[in-house]
Scaffold this motif. Sequence first.
Motif, PDB file in Angstrom:
ATOM      1  N   THR A   2      85.821  19.890  25.923  1.00 22.52           N
ATOM      2  CA  THR A   2      86.030  18.433  25.656  1.00 22.52           C
ATOM      3  C   THR A   2      87.311  17.885  25.367  1.00 22.52           C
ATOM      4  O   THR A   2      88.126  18.934  24.962  1.00 22.52           O
ATOM      5  CB  THR A   2      84.946  18.414  24.285  1.00 22.52           C
ATOM      6  N   PHE A   3      87.574  16.715  25.310  1.00 24.72           N
ATOM      7  CA  PHE A   3      88.788  16.231  24.684  1.00 24.72           C
ATOM      8  C   PHE A   3      89.088  16.674  23.183  1.00 24.72           C
ATOM      9  O   PHE A   3      90.342  16.984  22.922  1.00 24.72           O
ATOM     10  CB  PHE A   3      88.683  14.946  24.604  1.00 24.72           C
ATOM     11  N   THR A   4      88.211  16.918  22.515  1.00 20.00           N
ATOM     12  CA  THR A   4      88.260  17.067  20.932  1.00 20.00           C
ATOM     13  C   THR A   4      88.795  18.513  20.898  1.00 20.00           C
ATOM     14  O   THR A   4      89.713  18.806  20.268  1.00 20.00           O
ATOM     15  CB  THR A   4      86.939  17.118  20.259  1.00 20.00           C
ATOM     16  N   GLN A   5      88.265  19.324  21.618  1.00 16.82           N
ATOM     17  CA  GLN A   5      88.531  20.828  21.846  1.00 16.82           C
ATOM     18  C   GLN A   5      90.254  21.015  22.166  1.00 16.82           C
ATOM     19  O   GLN A   5      90.922  21.539  21.700  1.00 16.82           O
ATOM     20  CB  GLN A   5      87.741  21.645  22.688  1.00 16.82           C
ATOM     21  N   SER A  75      94.081  10.847  29.493  1.00 17.20           N
ATOM     22  CA  SER A  75      92.780  10.169  29.038  1.00 17.20           C
ATOM     23  C   SER A  75      93.476   9.049  28.117  1.00 17.20           C
ATOM     24  O   SER A  75      92.752   8.058  28.230  1.00 17.20           O
ATOM     25  CB  SER A  75      92.167  11.140  27.981  1.00 17.20           C
TER      26      SER A  75
END
Length: 299
Positions: A2-5, A75
Amino acid sequence: MTFTQLEIFTLVAELHGFSAAAAQLGISQSAVSHALKALEKEMGVDLIVRHQASAELTDVGRQLLVRAREILGLSEAMRQEAADVLGQRQGTLRIGSFGPTSSLNLLPAITAQFRLRYPGIDLRIDEGADHEVVQWIRERRVDVGFVVLPDERFDTAPLVEDQMMALVPRSHPLAQLKTITLAQLCEGPFIMSEAGCACLIEPLFANAGLQPHVPYRISQVITILDMVSRGDGLSIVAELALPQRLREQYPELVALPLNPPVSRKVGLAVRDRRQNTPATNAFFDVAKQMAPTLAPRRA
């Protein structure tokens, strides 16, 4: 994945710790650790070596960090471009700045104008030595950085040109001159600036067949100014690195042009202009429009 990771991974790498990354993100340290472990499990490799009070990248972690920044950068570019379609200017712009040259004499005026035009864009500024800013651009840690030109590794835009200035104590006989030669600077101890100017100064002496006596190598300009004021030696620094009120702050110091004069160009750089976010392009435009007003004022 994920982008959060990926964001957590890059922050842990940049801040060298889980607690610092957690504090910046406003989440718990255990959440940071869990996200990173999940990413490592999915990738099948260890990205971070965990120490009691810090964290450092593994070899593969260093390789993948660049890719993670590329993904996050794309992103962010997509989000900004979508906001532009809606008539909004939003997002984050990461800027690399080095020492007094850009942090004190260029960046404040540019960012003040930029914030007036684009209040919806958040600015994040990292300051380091000029070689660190170059590394941050290469690693995509920043979107845009101030650099000494020319630099063929990047897409660049020149902003300002200043002069290299000789620094001598006011009590020194050379202080009575209007200009100073490199040979004259070899007459006493020389304080070599490691704050980004050494790569410019050392070739000057070498090309002239001169070798100054260098007992001091100093990375902070303020330390160089203090040492020259005390009579510890002579030095050369860039004009934009000097305080605007030099005579008031350092009455025992004199800054004089070199003979023959030596100029230095400073500008903005990005890794690849084709991958610029709208915020990066907007910052370039503002900086270039302001370039005529950024010329150094002789201290």
